[in-house]
Enzyme design. Sequence first.
Site, PDB file in Angstrom:
ATOM      1  N   GLU A  89       0.816  -1.208   0.000  1.00 50.86           N
ATOM      2  CA  GLU A  89       0.000   0.000   0.000  1.00 50.86           C
ATOM      3  C   GLU A  89       0.854   1.263   0.000  1.00 50.86           C
ATOM      4  O   GLU A  89       1.937   1.304   0.565  1.00 50.86           O
ATOM      5  CB  GLU A  89      -0.936  -0.027   1.216  1.00 50.86           C
ATOM      6  CG  GLU A  89      -1.924  -1.189   1.093  1.00 50.86           C
ATOM      7  CD  GLU A  89      -2.939  -1.271   2.228  1.00 50.86           C
ATOM      8  OE1 GLU A  89      -4.011  -1.840   1.976  1.00 50.86           O
ATOM      9  OE2 GLU A  89      -2.681  -0.784   3.345  1.00 50.86           O
TER      10      GLU A  89
ATOM     11  N   CYS B 277       3.446   8.403   1.444  1.00 49.27           N
ATOM     12  CA  CYS B 277       3.986   7.395   2.347  1.00 49.27           C
ATOM     13  C   CYS B 277       4.174   6.107   1.541  1.00 49.27           C
ATOM     14  O   CYS B 277       3.213   5.525   1.056  1.00 49.27           O
ATOM     15  CB  CYS B 277       3.008   7.209   3.509  1.00 49.27           C
ATOM     16  SG  CYS B 277       3.555   6.008   4.701  1.00 49.27           S
TER      17      CYS B 277
ATOM     18  N   CYS C  21       6.865  -7.279   6.822  1.00 46.84           N
ATOM     19  CA  CYS C  21       8.025  -6.783   7.558  1.00 46.84           C
ATOM     20  C   CYS C  21       8.498  -7.889   8.480  1.00 46.84           C
ATOM     21  O   CYS C  21       7.702  -8.665   8.991  1.00 46.84           O
ATOM     22  CB  CYS C  21       7.641  -5.566   8.389  1.00 46.84           C
ATOM     23  SG  CYS C  21       9.039  -4.710   9.159  1.00 46.84           S
TER      24      CYS C  21
ATOM     25  N   CYS D 286       7.188  -5.410  15.271  1.00 51.26           N
ATOM     26  CA  CYS D 286       6.922  -4.490  16.388  1.00 51.26           C
ATOM     27  C   CYS D 286       5.524  -4.822  16.910  1.00 51.26           C
ATOM     28  O   CYS D 286       4.599  -5.074  16.134  1.00 51.26           O
ATOM     29  CB  CYS D 286       7.003  -3.044  15.918  1.00 51.26           C
ATOM     30  SG  CYS D 286       8.666  -2.633  15.310  1.00 51.26           S
TER      31      CYS D 286
ATOM     32  N   CYS E 153       2.210  -2.985  15.507  1.00 51.73           N
ATOM     33  CA  CYS E 153       2.117  -2.644  14.081  1.00 51.73           C
ATOM     34  C   CYS E 153       1.471  -3.786  13.314  1.00 51.73           C
ATOM     35  O   CYS E 153       1.918  -4.935  13.403  1.00 51.73           O
ATOM     36  CB  CYS E 153       3.513  -2.367  13.526  1.00 51.73           C
ATOM     37  SG  CYS E 153       3.501  -1.987  11.762  1.00 51.73           S
TER      38      CYS E 153
ATOM     39  N   GLU F  85      10.687  -2.368   6.477  1.00 52.69           N
ATOM     40  CA  GLU F  85      11.805  -1.678   7.113  1.00 52.69           C
ATOM     41  C   GLU F  85      12.798  -1.289   6.011  1.00 52.69           C
ATOM     42  O   GLU F  85      13.522  -2.128   5.483  1.00 52.69           O
ATOM     43  CB  GLU F  85      12.454  -2.610   8.156  1.00 52.69           C
ATOM     44  CG  GLU F  85      13.800  -2.150   8.669  1.00 52.69           C
ATOM     45  CD  GLU F  85      13.825  -0.713   9.197  1.00 52.69           C
ATOM     46  OE1 GLU F  85      12.947  -0.325   9.992  1.00 52.69           O
ATOM     47  OE2 GLU F  85      14.741   0.036   8.794  1.00 52.69           O
TER      48      GLU F  85
ATOM     49  N   SER G 216      12.062   5.193  14.813  1.00 52.27           N
ATOM     50  CA  SER G 216      10.869   4.750  15.535  1.00 52.27           C
ATOM     51  C   SER G 216      11.301   4.312  16.928  1.00 52.27           C
ATOM     52  O   SER G 216      11.675   3.161  17.142  1.00 52.27           O
ATOM     53  CB  SER G 216      10.211   3.598  14.778  1.00 52.27           C
ATOM     54  OG  SER G 216       9.676   4.091  13.566  1.00 52.27           O
ATOM     55  N   LEU G 217      11.245   5.228  17.857  1.00 49.27           N
ATOM     56  CA  LEU G 217      11.803   4.965  19.194  1.00 49.27           C
ATOM     57  C   LEU G 217      10.775   4.276  20.096  1.00 49.27           C
ATOM     58  O   LEU G 217      11.016   3.193  20.615  1.00 49.27           O
ATOM     59  CB  LEU G 217      12.296   6.292  19.794  1.00 49.27           C
ATOM     60  CG  LEU G 217      13.178   6.165  21.032  1.00 49.27           C
ATOM     61  CD1 LEU G 217      14.455   5.382  20.736  1.00 49.27           C
ATOM     62  CD2 LEU G 217      13.525   7.547  21.592  1.00 49.27           C
TER      63      LEU G 217
ATOM     64  N   ASN H  55      -2.916   3.833  16.375  1.00 43.44           N
ATOM     65  CA  ASN H  55      -4.037   3.556  15.465  1.00 43.44           C
ATOM     66  C   ASN H  55      -4.443   2.106  15.624  1.00 43.44           C
ATOM     67  O   ASN H  55      -3.653   1.215  15.325  1.00 43.44           O
ATOM     68  CB  ASN H  55      -3.630   3.834  14.015  1.00 43.44           C
ATOM     69  CG  ASN H  55      -3.380   5.305  13.784  1.00 43.44           C
ATOM     70  OD1 ASN H  55      -4.204   6.147  14.115  1.00 43.44           O
ATOM     71  ND2 ASN H  55      -2.215   5.627  13.255  1.00 43.44           N
TER      72      ASN H  55
ATOM     73  N   CYS I   7      -0.971   5.243  10.040  1.00 42.96           N
ATOM     74  CA  CYS I   7       0.277   4.561  10.429  1.00 42.96           C
ATOM     75  C   CYS I   7      -0.020   3.228  11.071  1.00 42.96           C
ATOM     76  O   CYS I   7      -0.830   3.130  11.976  1.00 42.96           O
ATOM     77  CB  CYS I   7       1.013   5.340  11.509  1.00 42.96           C
ATOM     78  SG  CYS I   7       1.611   6.908  11.044  1.00 42.96           S
TER      79      CYS I   7
HETATM   80  N1  SAH Z   1       9.915   0.062   9.658  1.00 37.90           N
HETATM   81  C1  SAH Z   1      10.009   1.491   9.628  1.00 37.90           C
HETATM   82  C2  SAH Z   1       8.963   2.082   8.726  1.00 37.90           C
HETATM   83  C3  SAH Z   1       7.545   1.964   9.248  1.00 37.90           C
HETATM   84  S1  SAH Z   1       7.117   3.576   9.620  1.00 37.90           S
HETATM   85  C4  SAH Z   1       9.956   2.040  11.024  1.00 37.90           C
HETATM   86  O1  SAH Z   1       9.711   1.266  11.940  1.00 37.90           O
HETATM   87  O2  SAH Z   1      10.237   3.220  11.224  1.00 37.90           O
HETATM   88  C5  SAH Z   1       5.620   3.518  10.322  1.00 37.90           C
HETATM   89  C6  SAH Z   1       5.586   4.282  11.635  1.00 37.90           C
HETATM   90  O3  SAH Z   1       4.312   4.062  12.213  1.00 37.90           O
HETATM   91  C7  SAH Z   1       6.609   3.756  12.627  1.00 37.90           C
HETATM   92  O4  SAH Z   1       7.052   4.756  13.491  1.00 37.90           O
HETATM   93  C8  SAH Z   1       5.769   2.756  13.361  1.00 37.90           C
HETATM   94  O5  SAH Z   1       6.338   2.391  14.577  1.00 37.90           O
HETATM   95  C9  SAH Z   1       4.469   3.496  13.494  1.00 37.90           C
HETATM   96  N2  SAH Z   1       3.343   2.599  13.753  1.00 37.90           N
HETATM   97  C10 SAH Z   1       3.256   1.295  13.475  1.00 37.90           C
HETATM   98  N3  SAH Z   1       2.073   0.791  13.856  1.00 37.90           N
HETATM   99  C11 SAH Z   1       1.381   1.817  14.391  1.00 37.90           C
HETATM  100  C12 SAH Z   1       0.073   1.934  14.916  1.00 37.90           C
HETATM  101  N4  SAH Z   1      -0.750   0.901  14.964  1.00 37.90           N
HETATM  102  N5  SAH Z   1      -0.313   3.137  15.362  1.00 37.90           N
HETATM  103  C13 SAH Z   1       0.515   4.196  15.268  1.00 37.90           C
HETATM  104  N6  SAH Z   1       1.757   4.149  14.763  1.00 37.90           N
HETATM  105  C14 SAH Z   1       2.184   2.967  14.326  1.00 37.90           C
END
Ligand code: SAH
Length: 367
Positions: free
Chosen positions: A95, A108, A115, A119, A122, A166, A219-220, A297, A340
């Site tokens: 997407e 985006c 992936c 995490c 996600c 990623e 993504s901390l 989200n 996200c």
């Molecule tokens: N793998 C990369 C790119 C993904 S970016 C990364 O981790 O940075 C997508 C962003 O959305 C990341 O910061 C991720 O942690 C965040 N994200 C993932 N799932 C989410 C959710 N359910 N609600 C809000 N943010 C989320």
Amino acid sequence: MADVAPVNLFSLDRDGLERFFAAHGEKPFRARQVMKWVYHAGVLDFAAMTDLSMRQRELLARIATLRLPEVVARRESRDGTIKWAVRVGNGNDVETVLIPERGRNTLCVSSQVGCMLDCSFCSTGKQGFNGNLDAADIIGQVWLANAELAARGESVTNVVLMGMGEPLLNFDNVLVATNLMMDDLAFGISKRRVTVSTAGVVPGIYRLAETTDLSLAISLHAPNDALRDELVPINRKYPIATLLEACRHYLSGLGDKRTLTMEYTLLKGVNDSIAHARELAALLRDVRCKINLIPFNPFPASGYERPDMTVVRAFQTHLLNAGYATMLRTTRGDDINAACGQLVGQVQDRTRRQARYIARVQAQEVA
Ligand code: SAH
């Protein structure tokens, strides 16, 4: 000579195209001509590239293609956000999301099918991993969105590699694609407006520093290793201190004015207390950064909730008072599951993990 598969020119950046032409005994400046046709004029038919000789056009038609990912679905949110599902080279769907706001058109982009990092909050991670996108499939997402915008006199102004996958685990293809995003002969987007987002693939950050100075987001999501180990499992391999060291290294190549972005998804009762905000503010003291707060989200069976807005505001206020530029990412396109962490796509070759996930959703629906 035996027939070889035609080269998809979308998979080559300017250097790659120049080498391609040189390898066929043509002048490297042909690369410039072709790029202008493809990226500025939106022309994909070699026969129409009239500043090439007839012989060169015929040669290209024989040895090259310009193949884009195929759009298999398009949905538009009531807030103007557009989500496309595109079928990529390996037969899977990913997407792409366009977020128009305040004169900007942020795209985006996905870099992998699924992936492998998993995490905990996600949804992309829940579907497992099903391969890398090639460079053509990555830049193709930009080309397609830009073509739609061009029809209404606009263009993609910002790209974030924050879709599925990623990016730093698909390094070479991402690099070719980001080169094209920033190249004046292609999309000409400033390095400040092309952002790679990583969950913390530390060797990738060092490699990136060697090759480019585009914008980097981390993504901390947690201010200490105990919590981050749980939320972002790659932290067990590259803990926070190692990650922030890599961040400082990357920053040293950016010049004084530029910063990194720290992303922090707020999860109710998990990482959203004032104590967490305080710990975060202390942790980031010597990393030049701004902080992006993303209220979680939701998606089915995630096991997490979005904190109340008062909690989100209090977290933000604490960071602002501690001196951090702190943005609250407003949720866009949630009526079309484009926010996200909600991107899933359609994985053809379903992995066992996805099957387990579906079983869990079904169990929850039954309960
Ligand atoms: N793998 C990369 C790119 C993904 S970016 C990364 O981790 O940075 C997508 C962003 O959305 C990341 O910061 C991720 O942690 C965040 N994200 C993932 N799932 C989410 C959710 N359910 N609600 C809000 N943010 C989320």
